[in-house]
Scaffold this motif. Structure first.
Motif, mmCIF file in Angstrom:
data_model
loop_
_atom_site.group_PDB
_atom_site.id
_atom_site.type_symbol
_atom_site.label_atom_id
_atom_site.label_comp_id
_atom_site.label_asym_id
_atom_site.label_seq_id
_atom_site.Cartn_x
_atom_site.Cartn_y
_atom_site.Cartn_z
ATOM 1 N N GLU A 1 0.841 -1.207 0.000
ATOM 2 C CA GLU A 1 0.000 0.000 0.000
ATOM 3 C C GLU A 1 0.872 1.251 0.000
ATOM 4 O OE1 GLU A 1 -0.328 -2.538 2.082
ATOM 5 O OE2 GLU A 1 -2.181 -3.428 1.267
ATOM 6 N N ASN A 2 1.944 1.241 0.817
ATOM 7 C CA ASN A 2 2.839 2.396 0.852
ATOM 8 C C ASN A 2 3.642 2.528 -0.437
ATOM 9 O OD1 ASN A 2 1.966 3.200 3.317
ATOM 10 N ND2 ASN A 2 3.868 2.806 4.420
ATOM 11 N N LEU A 3 3.981 1.386 -1.051
ATOM 12 C CA LEU A 3 4.671 1.443 -2.334
ATOM 13 C C LEU A 3 3.765 2.062 -3.390
ATOM 14 C CD1 LEU A 3 7.268 0.595 -3.902
ATOM 15 C CD2 LEU A 3 6.052 -1.511 -4.512
ATOM 16 N N GLU A 4 2.502 1.663 -3.371
ATOM 17 C CA GLU A 4 1.527 2.232 -4.303
ATOM 18 C C GLU A 4 1.382 3.734 -4.068
ATOM 19 O OE1 GLU A 4 -3.202 1.634 -5.459
ATOM 20 O OE2 GLU A 4 -2.146 0.112 -4.283
ATOM 21 N N ARG A 5 1.367 4.129 -2.813
ATOM 22 C CA ARG A 5 1.246 5.549 -2.478
ATOM 23 C C ARG A 5 2.487 6.320 -2.933
ATOM 24 N NH1 ARG A 5 2.277 8.461 2.278
ATOM 25 N NH2 ARG A 5 2.860 6.541 3.370
ATOM 26 N N PHE A 6 3.662 5.688 -2.790
ATOM 27 C CA PHE A 6 4.898 6.340 -3.227
ATOM 28 C C PHE A 6 4.856 6.615 -4.734
ATOM 29 C CE2 PHE A 6 9.028 5.934 -5.295
ATOM 30 C CZ PHE A 6 9.722 6.977 -4.696
ATOM 31 N N PHE A 7 4.457 5.608 -5.522
ATOM 32 C CA PHE A 7 4.422 5.798 -6.969
ATOM 33 C C PHE A 7 3.370 6.829 -7.378
ATOM 34 C CE2 PHE A 7 6.482 1.489 -7.300
ATOM 35 C CZ PHE A 7 7.626 1.945 -7.929
ATOM 36 N N LYS A 8 2.301 6.897 -6.614
ATOM 37 C CA LYS A 8 1.285 7.909 -6.905
ATOM 38 C C LYS A 8 1.833 9.311 -6.636
ATOM 39 C CE LYS A 8 -3.457 9.251 -5.721
ATOM 40 N NZ LYS A 8 -4.653 8.926 -4.898
ATOM 41 N N ASP A 9 2.618 9.439 -5.560
ATOM 42 C CA ASP A 9 3.186 10.735 -5.191
ATOM 43 C C ASP A 9 4.413 11.101 -6.035
ATOM 44 O OD1 ASP A 9 1.252 10.858 -3.263
ATOM 45 O OD2 ASP A 9 2.571 10.225 -1.621
ATOM 46 N N HIS A 10 5.074 10.069 -6.606
ATOM 47 C CA HIS A 10 6.292 10.297 -7.394
ATOM 48 C C HIS A 10 6.174 9.586 -8.744
ATOM 49 C CE1 HIS A 10 8.563 12.016 -3.989
ATOM 50 N NE2 HIS A 10 7.843 11.169 -3.258
ATOM 51 N N PRO A 11 5.352 10.103 -9.622
ATOM 52 C CA PRO A 11 5.117 9.433 -10.919
ATOM 53 C C PRO A 11 6.358 9.341 -11.794
ATOM 54 C CG PRO A 11 4.147 11.632 -10.891
ATOM 55 C CD PRO A 11 4.559 11.335 -9.480
ATOM 56 N N GLU A 12 7.385 10.141 -11.471
ATOM 57 C CA GLU A 12 8.613 10.089 -12.282
ATOM 58 C C GLU A 12 9.317 8.733 -12.170
ATOM 59 O OE1 GLU A 12 9.887 12.061 -8.340
ATOM 60 O OE2 GLU A 12 8.107 11.901 -9.618
ATOM 61 N N TYR A 13 8.956 7.957 -11.132
ATOM 62 C CA TYR A 13 9.572 6.640 -10.955
ATOM 63 C C TYR A 13 8.695 5.508 -11.494
ATOM 64 C CZ TYR A 13 13.083 8.663 -7.829
ATOM 65 O OH TYR A 13 14.125 9.391 -7.315
ATOM 66 N N CYS A 14 7.541 5.828 -12.026
ATOM 67 C CA CYS A 14 6.552 4.799 -12.375
ATOM 68 C C CYS A 14 6.894 3.998 -13.619
ATOM 69 C CB CYS A 14 5.168 5.432 -12.564
ATOM 70 S SG CYS A 14 4.393 5.914 -11.022
ATOM 71 N N THR A 15 7.819 4.460 -14.429
ATOM 72 C CA THR A 15 8.053 3.825 -15.720
ATOM 73 C C THR A 15 9.537 3.604 -15.963
ATOM 74 O OG1 THR A 15 6.085 4.858 -16.671
ATOM 75 C CG2 THR A 15 7.732 4.045 -18.209
ATOM 76 N N ILE A 16 9.852 2.428 -16.483
ATOM 77 C CA ILE A 16 11.189 2.156 -17.028
ATOM 78 C C ILE A 16 10.994 1.893 -18.518
ATOM 79 C CG2 ILE A 16 13.163 0.603 -17.041
ATOM 80 C CD1 ILE A 16 12.676 0.046 -14.124
ATOM 81 N N ASP A 17 11.600 2.718 -19.339
ATOM 82 C CA ASP A 17 11.404 2.603 -20.790
ATOM 83 C C ASP A 17 11.993 1.312 -21.323
ATOM 84 O OD1 ASP A 17 10.122 5.037 -20.886
ATOM 85 O OD2 ASP A 17 11.988 6.153 -21.229
ATOM 86 N N SER A 18 11.422 0.832 -22.418
ATOM 87 C CA SER A 18 11.964 -0.348 -23.086
ATOM 88 C C SER A 18 13.297 0.004 -23.745
ATOM 89 C CB SER A 18 10.988 -0.869 -24.134
ATOM 90 O OG SER A 18 10.763 0.125 -25.120
ATOM 91 N N ASP A 19 14.137 -1.005 -23.913
ATOM 92 C CA ASP A 19 15.441 -0.808 -24.527
ATOM 93 C C ASP A 19 15.689 -1.967 -25.486
ATOM 94 O OD1 ASP A 19 18.082 -0.572 -25.251
ATOM 95 O OD2 ASP A 19 18.746 0.081 -23.280
ATOM 96 N N PRO A 20 15.428 -1.770 -26.783
ATOM 97 C CA PRO A 20 15.555 -2.881 -27.732
ATOM 98 C C PRO A 20 16.967 -3.429 -27.840
ATOM 99 C CG PRO A 20 15.264 -0.793 -28.884
ATOM 100 C CD PRO A 20 14.998 -0.528 -27.440
ATOM 101 N N TRP A 21 17.966 -2.594 -27.543
ATOM 102 C CA TRP A 21 19.347 -3.058 -27.627
ATOM 103 C C TRP A 21 19.642 -4.096 -26.556
ATOM 104 C CZ3 TRP A 21 21.936 -2.087 -31.870
ATOM 105 C CH2 TRP A 21 21.616 -0.967 -32.622
ATOM 106 N N LEU A 22 19.018 -3.933 -25.404
ATOM 107 C CA LEU A 22 19.216 -4.881 -24.309
ATOM 108 C C LEU A 22 18.090 -5.912 -24.244
ATOM 109 C CD1 LEU A 22 20.414 -2.454 -21.482
ATOM 110 C CD2 LEU A 22 21.812 -3.943 -22.932
#
Length: 267
Positions: free
Chosen positions: A186-207
Motif C-alpha cells: 500500500e505504501n509502495l503504491e502511495r509512493f508511486f502515486k506521489d512520485h510518478p517520475e519513478y513509475c516507468t522504465i522505458d523499453s530498450d531494444p538493444w538490451l
C-alpha cells in the motif's frame, strides 16, 4: 569535604564508564567478510567439464568472523541459498530416480572457509547426472553499516533463454534478526502515486528489455526491497527476462518505509 571529594571522584569514574559502555553499544563491530573461492562449473575426477552445456556456478560471500549473532544469521542464509540452488538444479530435469534427497539440516555447515566445497562433496555426482542447463548463484554482501548489513542474492538460469531473479536480505546488527517488513505494498503504491517520475522504465531494444510501468494490480511478490548505503533499491521481476531495478534516494522514500526500516537508516 573529603567525603564530598571521594563521591565526586567516584561519580566521575562512573560517568566515564557509562560513556565508554555507551560508545561500545553504539559501535558494534562490523562483520568481517571473506569471499569463499567461487565454484564455476562442476568437474569430473580428471578436472574436465563433464558436459559443455551443463554448468552450475556459485559466487558467495561467507562471514569469517564478527559478532556471533550476526555470523550465525548470515551463515543460516548462505546455507539456505546454496542448498536451495543445489536442490533446484537436480530437480530441474524432473527425473526423481536421479535425486537422492538431502535435508537442509544434513548439508548445513558452519565451516565458512570451505562451505562451497562441502556442498560440492555432497552434490557433485547428483549434479553431474541431472544438470542439463546453466545455473548461477551470486550471494554478495552489498552494504554494511553500524546498524545493519544487506545481502543481495541473484539466481541465474540459462537454457534456451537466460533469466535472473534478485532478492535482498537485511539483518539488524543489534540482534541478528532478518527484517521482514521494509515497505508495505500500500505504501509502495502511495509512493508511486506521489512520485510518478519513478513509475516507468522505458523499453530498450538493444538490451532486449521490455519496459515496465507500475500498476496497483501488480502482485506484491513481484517486488523486493534493499536498504543500501545511501539509497533504497527496488527490484522488479517478471517485467523482463532479467530483473529490473530502481534506485530511490532515502530523502524521497523514507516516510513510506516501515518504522523498523526507518530506524535502521537514520544516522
Amino acid at each position: 569535604m573529603k567525603k564530598y571529594q571521594l563521591l565526586l571522584v567516584v561519580g566521575t569514574i562512573l560517568v566515564l564508564i557509562g560513556c565508554h559502555n555507551g560508545n561500545q553499544t553504539n559501535t558494534i563491530d562490523l562483520v568481517v567478510m571473506e569471499q569463499v573461492d567461487s565454484v564455476y562449473g562442476i568437474h569430473d575426477e580428471d578436472d574436465h567439464y563433464w558436459n559443455d552445456y551443463c554448468s552450475a556456478s556459485f559466487d558467495v560471500d561467507v562471514p569469517k568472523n564478527g559478532p556471533q549473532v550476526i555470523v550465525d544469521s548470515v551463515m543460516a542464509l548462505v546455507n539456505k541459498e546454496v542448498y536451495e540452488m543445489c536442490e533446484y538444479c537436480i530437480d530441474f530435469d524432473g527425473i526423481p530416480e536421479n535425486h537422492v534427497a538431502y535435508s537442509e539440516k544434513e548439508v548445513f555447515t558452519n565451516e565458512g572457509e570451505r562451505l562451497l566445497s562441502h556442498y560440492m562433496d555432497k552434490y557433485h555426482s547428483l549434479l553431474q547426472d541431472s544438470l542439463w542447463n546453466t545455473f548461477g548463484l551470486e550471494l554478495k554482501l552489498e552494504t554494511q553499516t553500524k546498524k545493519y548489513i544487506t545481502y543481495g542474492s541473484v539466481f541465474i538460469h540459462c537454457g534456451a533463454n537466460c533469466g535472473s531473479k534478485k532478492s535482498f536480505y537485511i539483518f539488524d546488527k543489534s540482534d541478528g534478526h532478518l527484517l521482514r517488513d521494509i515497505i508495505s505494498h500500500e505504501n509502495l503504491e502511495r509512493f508511486f502515486k506521489d512520485h510518478p517520475e519513478y513509475c516507468t522504465i522505458d523499453s530498450d531494444p538493444w538490451l532486449g528489455r521490455n519496459g515496465w510501468h507500475f500498476s496497483s494490480d501488480d502482485n506484491a511478490y513481484k517486488y523486493d526491497y534493499g536498504l543500501l548505503n545511501d539509497h533504497f533499491s527496488l527490484v522488479i521481476e517478471g517485467a523482463d527476462p532479467n530483473f529490473l531495478h530502481l534506485d530511490i534516494p532515502y530523502s524521497q522514500i523514507i516516510s513510506y518505509l516501515s518504522a523498523e526500516a526507518q530506524k535502521l537508516i537514520e544516522q
